[in-house]
Design an enzyme around this catalytic site. Structure first.
Site, PDB file in Angstrom:
ATOM      1  N   ARG A  15       0.856  -1.181   0.000  1.00 29.17           N
ATOM      2  CA  ARG A  15       0.000   0.000   0.000  1.00 29.17           C
ATOM      3  C   ARG A  15       0.894   1.234   0.000  1.00 29.17           C
ATOM      4  O   ARG A  15       1.903   1.281   0.710  1.00 29.17           O
ATOM      5  CB  ARG A  15      -0.899   0.027   1.243  1.00 29.17           C
ATOM      6  CG  ARG A  15      -2.055  -0.956   1.225  1.00 29.17           C
ATOM      7  CD  ARG A  15      -3.132  -0.586   0.189  1.00 29.17           C
ATOM      8  NE  ARG A  15      -4.290  -1.457   0.268  1.00 29.17           N
ATOM      9  CZ  ARG A  15      -4.438  -2.592  -0.414  1.00 29.17           C
ATOM     10  NH1 ARG A  15      -3.495  -2.995  -1.255  1.00 29.17           N
ATOM     11  NH2 ARG A  15      -5.541  -3.322  -0.270  1.00 29.17           N
TER      12      ARG A  15
ATOM     13  N   GLU B 124      -3.826   7.488  -5.045  1.00 30.08           N
ATOM     14  CA  GLU B 124      -4.080   6.744  -6.284  1.00 30.08           C
ATOM     15  C   GLU B 124      -5.344   7.258  -6.945  1.00 30.08           C
ATOM     16  O   GLU B 124      -6.346   7.424  -6.247  1.00 30.08           O
ATOM     17  CB  GLU B 124      -4.211   5.247  -5.974  1.00 30.08           C
ATOM     18  CG  GLU B 124      -2.899   4.674  -5.458  1.00 30.08           C
ATOM     19  CD  GLU B 124      -2.944   3.190  -5.143  1.00 30.08           C
ATOM     20  OE1 GLU B 124      -3.971   2.537  -5.421  1.00 30.08           O
ATOM     21  OE2 GLU B 124      -1.939   2.675  -4.633  1.00 30.08           O
TER      22      GLU B 124
ATOM     23  N   HIS C 285      -1.439  -0.033  -9.567  1.00 27.86           N
ATOM     24  CA  HIS C 285      -2.006  -0.955  -8.572  1.00 27.86           C
ATOM     25  C   HIS C 285      -2.586  -2.208  -9.252  1.00 27.86           C
ATOM     26  O   HIS C 285      -3.786  -2.498  -9.136  1.00 27.86           O
ATOM     27  CB  HIS C 285      -3.073  -0.245  -7.724  1.00 27.86           C
ATOM     28  CG  HIS C 285      -3.299  -0.907  -6.388  1.00 27.86           C
ATOM     29  ND1 HIS C 285      -3.574  -0.214  -5.236  1.00 27.86           N
ATOM     30  CD2 HIS C 285      -3.275  -2.211  -6.027  1.00 27.86           C
ATOM     31  CE1 HIS C 285      -3.718  -1.063  -4.232  1.00 27.86           C
ATOM     32  NE2 HIS C 285      -3.533  -2.293  -4.695  1.00 27.86           N
TER      33      HIS C 285
HETATM   34  C1  GLV Z   1      -5.082  -5.335  -3.542  1.00 23.66           C
HETATM   35  O1  GLV Z   1      -4.395  -4.409  -3.378  1.00 23.66           O
HETATM   36  C2  GLV Z   1      -5.522  -6.184  -2.480  1.00 23.66           C
HETATM   37  O2  GLV Z   1      -5.374  -5.834  -1.298  1.00 23.66           O
HETATM   38  O3  GLV Z   1      -6.060  -7.252  -2.779  1.00 23.66           O
END
Ligand code: GLV
Length: 330
Positions: A242, A271, A290
């Site tokens: 993250r 983001e 992401h």
């Molecule tokens: C994606 O970032 C997740 O947490 O699955």
């Protein structure tokens, strides 16, 4: 005739489970039809009176959303492993279980960490852009020369399932693997040939630092200015966890000052990454949007799990994959 369950799904999902849900008369689905997430106002409006909510990492599910939903809400099912966008404590206080999708995305996300590691080390994105821009005129001894991944030292911050999967791949690259986890995991480390070390030691010795920990209050800005000072001058930071785990201002400073060699980021503090971010002007930074778990197979499995969690929560059964097990009180 029994009434159908009202469910808000914040995006169209892939996978058979969702297709079946849409056909199932036991569910009255409100599916947010476009790729952009519902705004706050839209979210508050659409959750009103629902029995179940299926959400994504782009949706902030806090106490106000739970209150707007109402007392009949029985389950919050997130299609992701990380649930930092969900106020799990607020759900638990209301007896609402929260589901997530661990396991199925572990290997796919570890692949992405490696993609970013290799791309950053060997300047793959920069080199591909160079070719597309018509700059490939000849071959020179140092043209687009990067650093070796093979035989280097990998440091993994956060040694859960994904961290371990990243480590496992390092064996084929003849790497020394160092890992740190808040709760030591000696058996898991030994199983993948990794050495447990202190946080500072991992940062100081690694050529590649992969961040693979959940975002919590404790891990916010875990990788800060002090961490960058500890890192080797040529080290490459990879983050597939993250964005807020890394202090992005400190990262920009460390890159500008040559404190580290580069970064491969699947996640960013904000983001989408704003187009005026200094990171986008740096050749030694690779940013992708992401997509750590973004293979179609894995995303379909995640959606199936989210649907399975939803169905269980609505039926008052334990969720197959629960972050919070506030079950039975609804
Ligand atoms: C994606 O970032 C997740 O947490 O699955």
């Amino acid at each position: 005739m029994t009434e159908s369950y009202r469910v808000f799904v914040t995006r169209v999902l892939p996978g058979d489970g969702f297709a079946e849900l849409r056909q199932d008369p036991a569910f009255d689905l409100d599916v947010w039809p476009v790729d952009f997430p519902p705004t706050r106002e839209e979210l508050l409006k659409h959750v009103g009176g629902v029995d179940g909510l299926v959400c994504l990492i782009t949706d902030t599910i806090d106490a106000a959303v739970l209150d707007a939903a109402g007392e009949q809400l029985k389950v919050v099912s997130q299609m992701a492993v990380g649930v930092d966008n969900v106020d799990v404590a607020a759900c638990t206080a209301r007896g609402i279980p929260v589901g997530n999708t661990p396991g199925v995305l572990t290997e796919t996300t570890a692949d992405m960490a490696w993609a970013l590691m290799l791309a950053s080390a060997r300047r793959v994105v920069e080199a591909a852009e160079y070719v597309k821009a018509g700059q490939w005129q000849t071959w020179t001894p140092t043209q687009m020369a990067g650093v070796d991944v093979f035989g280097s030292t990998l440091g993994i911050i956060g040694f859960g399932a994904i961290g371990q999967a990243i480590a496992r791949r390092a064996q084929g690259f003849g790497m020394r693997v160092l890992c740190w986890n808040r709760t030591p995991r000696p058996d898991e480390a030994a199983a993948v040939g990794a050495e447990q070390r202190g946080f500072d030691e991992v940062l100081a010795e690694a050529d590649f630092v992969c961040v693979s920990t959940a975002l919590t209050a404790d891990t916010t800005h875990l990788i800060d200015a002090r961490a960058f000072e500890l890192m080797k001058p040529g080290a490459i930071l990879v983050n597939t966890a993250r964005g807020p785990i890394v202090d992005e201002a400190a990262l920009v400073h460390a890159l500008r000052a040559g404190q580290i060699g580069g970064a491969g980021l699947d996640v960013t503090a904000v983001e989408p990454l704003p187009m005026d971010s200094p990171l986008l002007a740096m050749d030694n930074v690779v940013v992708v949007p992401h997509i750590g778990s973004a293979s179609l197979a894995t995303r379909s499995k995640m959606a199936d799990m989210a649907v399975a969690n939803l169905r269980a929560g609505l039926a008052g059964e334990p969720l197959p994959h629960a972050v919070s097990t506030a079950v039975g009180s609804k």
